[in-house]
Design a protein around this motif. Structure first.
Motif, PDB file in Angstrom:
ATOM      1  N   GLU A 130      19.266  16.327  43.393  1.00  0.00           N
ATOM      2  CA  GLU A 130      19.383  17.217  42.426  1.00  0.00           C
ATOM      3  C   GLU A 130      18.067  18.154  42.141  1.00  0.00           C
ATOM      4  O   GLU A 130      17.216  17.532  42.423  1.00  0.00           O
ATOM      5  N   SER A 131      18.517  19.307  41.914  1.00  0.00           N
ATOM      6  CA  SER A 131      17.191  20.008  41.466  1.00  0.00           C
ATOM      7  C   SER A 131      17.428  21.198  40.113  1.00  0.00           C
ATOM      8  O   SER A 131      18.611  20.524  39.453  1.00  0.00           O
ATOM      9  N   ASP A 132      16.629  21.737  39.804  1.00  0.00           N
ATOM     10  CA  ASP A 132      16.710  22.381  38.426  1.00  0.00           C
ATOM     11  C   ASP A 132      18.007  23.390  38.780  1.00  0.00           C
ATOM     12  O   ASP A 132      18.467  23.478  37.676  1.00  0.00           O
ATOM     13  N   LYS A 133      18.260  23.908  39.847  1.00  0.00           N
ATOM     14  CA  LYS A 133      19.592  24.754  40.133  1.00  0.00           C
ATOM     15  C   LYS A 133      20.877  23.808  39.650  1.00  0.00           C
ATOM     16  O   LYS A 133      21.688  24.098  39.184  1.00  0.00           O
ATOM     17  N   SER A 134      20.666  22.540  40.103  1.00  0.00           N
ATOM     18  CA  SER A 134      21.713  21.689  39.690  1.00  0.00           C
ATOM     19  C   SER A 134      21.965  21.458  38.301  1.00  0.00           C
ATOM     20  O   SER A 134      23.190  21.681  37.820  1.00  0.00           O
ATOM     21  N   VAL A 135      20.986  21.221  37.587  1.00  0.00           N
ATOM     22  CA  VAL A 135      21.127  21.227  36.243  1.00  0.00           C
ATOM     23  C   VAL A 135      21.606  22.669  35.504  1.00  0.00           C
ATOM     24  O   VAL A 135      22.558  22.554  34.716  1.00  0.00           O
TER      25      VAL A 135
END
Length: 178
Positions: free
Chosen positions: A87-92
């Motif tokens: 996951e990435s910052d976009k996932s958060v």
């Protein structure tokens, strides 16, 4: 005095219209299905009211009105996952948005892996031979449609609701790779 929101019944309904959301910090693509959950259609692209402030919270009235007008029974929010399952910052950000959306509209909300939805959306648009301007305006809604079609197909294939409850994995860390 702000009263706490009543608890949300997170039980995902077995019938009724679902709206899928392709979350973005500038634009949010939205698609809906029919009450029998057979056909998914792109609905619109909603510009985030305060994109510089990361402020989708300013869009509270919009989402409440949309849920009422379209008779939405539940939401599916796309969760951006890397090809390796990470996951990435976009996932958060997508997780935070999904929780906010559920609380704002008081409707159950699922997170569903959105890998390759933009690629599939671009293929659909190329097949439709639309103008470049229209393509740019519609791509997020088409991506939401692809997300919703994938979600509905996964539910039919498994014989159960796909994805994960947005509030159950609010802290992140749980993989949505199925």
């Amino acid at each position: 005095m702000n009263m706490p929101a009543p608890p949300i019944d997170n039980e995902f309904p077995s019938h009724g219209r679902i709206a899928a959301v392709d979350y973005g910090t500038v634009r949010i693509g939205i698609a809906v299905c029919d009450p029998d959950r057979i056909l998914a259609s792109p609905l619109e692209v909603h510009p985030v009211t305060q994109p510089d402030a990361g402020g989708y919270e300013a869009d509270e009235t919009y989402f409440q009105k949309l849920a009422a007008e379209e008779r939405i029974a539940a939401w599916v929010v796309g969760l951006p996952i890397h090809c390796d399952g990470g996951e990435s910052d976009k996932s958060v950000q997508a997780r935070q948005f999904a929780i906010w959306l559920s609380q704002t509209t008081q409707l159950p909300t699922r997170l569903f892996d959105e890998r390759f939805t933009t690629v599939a959306a671009n293929q659909k648009i190329r097949q439709a031979k639309t103008t470049r301007k229209k393509t740019k305006q519609r791509i997020d809604a088409i991506a939401a449609q692809v997300l919703l079609e994938s979600f509905l197909e996964a539910c039919r294939y498994r014989g159960e609701i796909a994805g994960h409850d947005a509030t159950e994995i609010a802290a992140g860390g749980d993989s949505l790779v199925d």
